[in-house]
Structure formats: C-alpha cells, structure tokens
Write a protein that holds these residues in place. Structure first.
Motif, PDB file in Angstrom:
ATOM      1  N   SER A  68       0.731  -1.174  -0.017  1.00 35.60           N
ATOM      2  CA  SER A  68      -0.067   0.117  -0.071  1.00 35.60           C
ATOM      3  C   SER A  68       0.853   1.373   0.021  1.00 35.60           C
ATOM      4  CB  SER A  68      -0.945  -0.031   1.196  1.00 35.60           C
ATOM      5  OG  SER A  68      -2.034  -0.875   1.027  1.00 35.60           O
ATOM      6  N   ILE A  69       1.971   1.218   0.697  1.00 33.53           N
ATOM      7  CA  ILE A  69       2.866   2.223   0.891  1.00 33.53           C
ATOM      8  C   ILE A  69       3.274   2.697  -0.511  1.00 33.53           C
ATOM      9  CG2 ILE A  69       5.054   3.148   1.593  1.00 33.53           C
ATOM     10  CD1 ILE A  69       4.181   1.683   4.303  1.00 33.53           C
ATOM     11  N   LYS A  70       3.842   1.570  -0.992  1.00 39.54           N
ATOM     12  CA  LYS A  70       4.633   1.653  -2.439  1.00 39.54           C
ATOM     13  C   LYS A  70       3.714   2.045  -3.609  1.00 39.54           C
ATOM     14  CE  LYS A  70       8.377   0.049  -5.530  1.00 39.54           C
ATOM     15  NZ  LYS A  70       8.699   1.305  -5.878  1.00 39.54           N
ATOM     16  N   ASN A  71       2.363   1.414  -3.683  1.00 39.35           N
ATOM     17  CA  ASN A  71       1.537   1.214  -4.820  1.00 39.35           C
ATOM     18  C   ASN A  71       0.320   2.149  -4.614  1.00 39.35           C
ATOM     19  OD1 ASN A  71       3.430  -0.427  -6.320  1.00 39.35           O
ATOM     20  ND2 ASN A  71       2.712  -2.067  -5.017  1.00 39.35           N
ATOM     21  N   GLY A  72       0.422   2.636  -3.568  1.00 40.69           N
ATOM     22  CA  GLY A  72      -1.352   3.368  -2.912  1.00 40.69           C
ATOM     23  C   GLY A  72      -2.243   2.362  -2.657  1.00 40.69           C
ATOM     24  N   SER A  73      -3.104   2.877  -2.259  1.00 40.16           N
ATOM     25  CA  SER A  73      -4.511   1.849  -1.915  1.00 40.16           C
ATOM     26  C   SER A  73      -5.822   2.744  -2.072  1.00 40.16           C
ATOM     27  CB  SER A  73      -4.355   1.506  -0.557  1.00 40.16           C
ATOM     28  OG  SER A  73      -4.546   2.482   0.639  1.00 40.16           O
ATOM     29  N   LYS A  74      -6.754   2.161  -2.255  1.00 34.90           N
ATOM     30  CA  LYS A  74      -7.993   2.862  -2.359  1.00 34.90           C
ATOM     31  C   LYS A  74      -9.122   2.170  -1.626  1.00 34.90           C
ATOM     32  CE  LYS A  74     -11.230   4.561  -5.781  1.00 34.90           C
ATOM     33  NZ  LYS A  74     -11.549   4.814  -7.298  1.00 34.90           N
ATOM     34  N   PRO A  83      -2.062   8.055  -2.342  1.00 32.85           N
ATOM     35  CA  PRO A  83      -1.611   7.726  -3.734  1.00 32.85           C
ATOM     36  C   PRO A  83      -0.124   6.886  -3.514  1.00 32.85           C
ATOM     37  CG  PRO A  83      -1.088   9.919  -2.872  1.00 32.85           C
ATOM     38  CD  PRO A  83      -2.032   9.081  -2.110  1.00 32.85           C
ATOM     39  N   ALA A  84       0.239   6.542  -4.636  1.00 28.61           N
ATOM     40  CA  ALA A  84       1.635   5.710  -4.572  1.00 28.61           C
ATOM     41  C   ALA A  84       2.703   6.532  -4.237  1.00 28.61           C
ATOM     42  CB  ALA A  84       1.813   5.249  -6.066  1.00 28.61           C
ATOM     43  N   ASN A  85       3.754   6.177  -3.514  1.00 29.41           N
ATOM     44  CA  ASN A  85       4.810   6.867  -2.833  1.00 29.41           C
ATOM     45  C   ASN A  85       6.181   6.525  -3.685  1.00 29.41           C
ATOM     46  OD1 ASN A  85       3.792   8.512  -0.478  1.00 29.41           O
ATOM     47  ND2 ASN A  85       2.790   6.558  -0.189  1.00 29.41           N
ATOM     48  N   ASN A  86       6.840   7.629  -3.740  1.00 26.00           N
ATOM     49  CA  ASN A  86       8.179   7.302  -4.438  1.00 26.00           C
ATOM     50  C   ASN A  86       9.273   6.730  -3.461  1.00 26.00           C
ATOM     51  OD1 ASN A  86      10.325   7.361  -6.044  1.00 26.00           O
ATOM     52  ND2 ASN A  86      10.840   9.435  -6.083  1.00 26.00           N
ATOM     53  N   VAL A  87       9.085   5.487  -2.908  1.00 21.72           N
ATOM     54  CA  VAL A  87      10.021   4.573  -2.323  1.00 21.72           C
ATOM     55  C   VAL A  87      10.309   3.452  -2.752  1.00 21.72           C
ATOM     56  CG1 VAL A  87       8.706   5.475  -0.065  1.00 21.72           C
ATOM     57  CG2 VAL A  87       8.013   3.561  -1.127  1.00 21.72           C
ATOM     58  N   THR A  88      11.497   2.738  -2.477  1.00 21.65           N
ATOM     59  CA  THR A  88      12.079   1.382  -2.890  1.00 21.65           C
ATOM     60  C   THR A  88      11.125   0.679  -2.197  1.00 21.65           C
ATOM     61  OG1 THR A  88      13.778   1.388  -1.300  1.00 21.65           O
ATOM     62  CG2 THR A  88      14.293   2.492  -3.227  1.00 21.65           C
ATOM     63  N   GLU A  89      11.429  -0.753  -2.620  1.00 21.48           N
ATOM     64  CA  GLU A  89      10.832  -1.871  -2.016  1.00 21.48           C
ATOM     65  C   GLU A  89      11.177  -1.979  -0.485  1.00 21.48           C
ATOM     66  OE1 GLU A  89       8.304  -4.175  -2.819  1.00 21.48           O
ATOM     67  OE2 GLU A  89       8.234  -3.186  -4.991  1.00 21.48           O
ATOM     68  N   GLU A  90      12.572  -1.724  -0.331  1.00 18.87           N
ATOM     69  CA  GLU A  90      13.381  -1.771   1.115  1.00 18.87           C
ATOM     70  C   GLU A  90      12.659  -0.631   1.985  1.00 18.87           C
ATOM     71  OE1 GLU A  90      15.034  -1.680  -1.819  1.00 18.87           O
ATOM     72  OE2 GLU A  90      15.573  -4.012  -1.896  1.00 18.87           O
ATOM     73  N   GLU A  91      12.456   0.365   1.380  1.00 18.47           N
ATOM     74  CA  GLU A  91      11.829   1.701   2.146  1.00 18.47           C
ATOM     75  C   GLU A  91      10.404   1.319   2.389  1.00 18.47           C
ATOM     76  OE1 GLU A  91      14.411   5.519   0.705  1.00 18.47           O
ATOM     77  OE2 GLU A  91      12.934   4.826  -0.554  1.00 18.47           O
ATOM     78  N   ALA A  92       9.767   0.950   1.832  1.00 16.99           N
ATOM     79  CA  ALA A  92       8.201   0.601   2.056  1.00 16.99           C
ATOM     80  C   ALA A  92       8.351  -0.352   3.097  1.00 16.99           C
ATOM     81  CB  ALA A  92       7.636   0.042   0.634  1.00 16.99           C
ATOM     82  N   LYS A  93       9.213  -1.559   3.008  1.00 24.07           N
ATOM     83  CA  LYS A  93       9.183  -2.553   4.074  1.00 24.07           C
ATOM     84  C   LYS A  93       9.568  -1.973   5.287  1.00 24.07           C
ATOM     85  CE  LYS A  93      10.522  -6.971   5.280  1.00 24.07           C
ATOM     86  NZ  LYS A  93      10.862  -8.484   4.874  1.00 24.07           N
ATOM     87  N   ALA A  94      10.672  -1.089   5.395  1.00 23.17           N
ATOM     88  CA  ALA A  94      10.929  -0.611   6.520  1.00 23.17           C
ATOM     89  C   ALA A  94       9.950   0.269   7.097  1.00 23.17           C
ATOM     90  CB  ALA A  94      12.275   0.253   6.262  1.00 23.17           C
ATOM     91  N   LEU A  95       9.345   1.113   6.384  1.00 22.02           N
ATOM     92  CA  LEU A  95       8.173   2.000   6.959  1.00 22.02           C
ATOM     93  C   LEU A  95       7.025   0.900   7.503  1.00 22.02           C
ATOM     94  CD1 LEU A  95       8.203   4.588   4.162  1.00 22.02           C
ATOM     95  CD2 LEU A  95       8.333   5.051   6.564  1.00 22.02           C
ATOM     96  N   ALA A  96       6.610  -0.030   6.836  1.00 23.17           N
ATOM     97  CA  ALA A  96       5.657  -1.010   7.157  1.00 23.17           C
ATOM     98  C   ALA A  96       5.805  -1.707   8.692  1.00 23.17           C
ATOM     99  CB  ALA A  96       5.462  -1.981   6.260  1.00 23.17           C
ATOM    100  N   GLU A  97       7.030  -2.056   8.808  1.00 23.35           N
ATOM    101  CA  GLU A  97       7.545  -2.706   9.959  1.00 23.35           C
ATOM    102  C   GLU A  97       7.418  -1.574  10.985  1.00 23.35           C
ATOM    103  OE1 GLU A  97      11.371  -4.590   8.857  1.00 23.35           O
ATOM    104  OE2 GLU A  97       9.989  -6.084   7.715  1.00 23.35           O
ATOM    105  N   TRP A  98       8.064  -0.272  10.766  1.00 16.60           N
ATOM    106  CA  TRP A  98       8.025   0.605  11.684  1.00 16.60           C
ATOM    107  C   TRP A  98       6.421   1.084  12.317  1.00 16.60           C
ATOM    108  CZ3 TRP A  98       6.294   5.733  11.367  1.00 16.60           C
ATOM    109  CH2 TRP A  98       6.517   6.726  12.350  1.00 16.60           C
TER     110      TRP A  98
END
Length: 103
Positions: A68-74, A83-98
């Motif tokens: 959801s962080i990387k690709n957005g959600s509705k 909206p989709a966010n300009n993050v890498t897969e690793e950044e999206a995963k780090a944010l999700a875990e945080w």
C-alpha cells in the motif's frame, strides 16, 4: 564455529534494529507520509496507531502495508485514496515494519 557465527548474527541484530527504526522514522518525516498521517490523530489519512491496530496479528501485515505504501491504496480507510509513494521496496518494508511496531 557454528555457535560463534550464530552468536555474532544475534548480536548484530541488536545493533541493526534501532538503526532501521531510526531510518524508518526519518523516511516517514522525509517522504510525503507526514503530510497525511500523524502518530495519534487522524488527519487526511488514519493515524499510525490506527493502522498498526488494524493490521495487528494479520498474516503478512508488513507485506500488505509495504504494498500500500509503495503502490497506493483505495477504499481501505474510506473514500480518500492513498497515492503511490516514491519509495523503494526496502523503504516501503522498513516503513511498514515501523508502523506495525508503533501500535
């Protein structure tokens, strides 16, 4: 030798985890996240603690949030899409875990 390697890996994770949490918090502040989300209060999007509570105990919660962080959600939190966010897969995963840790 095997015991030594396992011990070193375990010890290394103690030092890496706080660094990842700090990096994720910096990402949260540095990317567009903080424009719509706060820790405790609903803004444009739900509060971080609400998100963590919703996904607590769910299978692959980290993966779902990272997607959801990387690709957005509705439709997950009402009419307003994220909206989709300009993050890498690793950044999206780090944010999700945080986010999940903050719950």
């Amino acid at each position: 030798m095997k015991k030594v390697l396992l011990s070193l890996c375990a010890l290394g994770s103690v030092f890496v985890q706080p660094a990842l949490a700090q990096d994720a918090e910096k990402l949260f502040q540095g990317k567009a996240c903080a424009a719509c989300h706060s820790m405790d209060t609903k803004m444009v999007g739900p509060a971080i603690k609400e998100i963590a509570a919703k996904y607590a105990g769910e299978d692959d919660a980290s993966g779902i949030l990272a997607n959801s962080i990387k690709n957005g959600s509705k439709g997950k939190w009402g009419q307003m899409p994220m909206p989709a966010n300009n993050v890498t897969e690793e950044e999206a995963k780090a944010l999700a875990e945080w986010i999940l840790e903050k719950g």
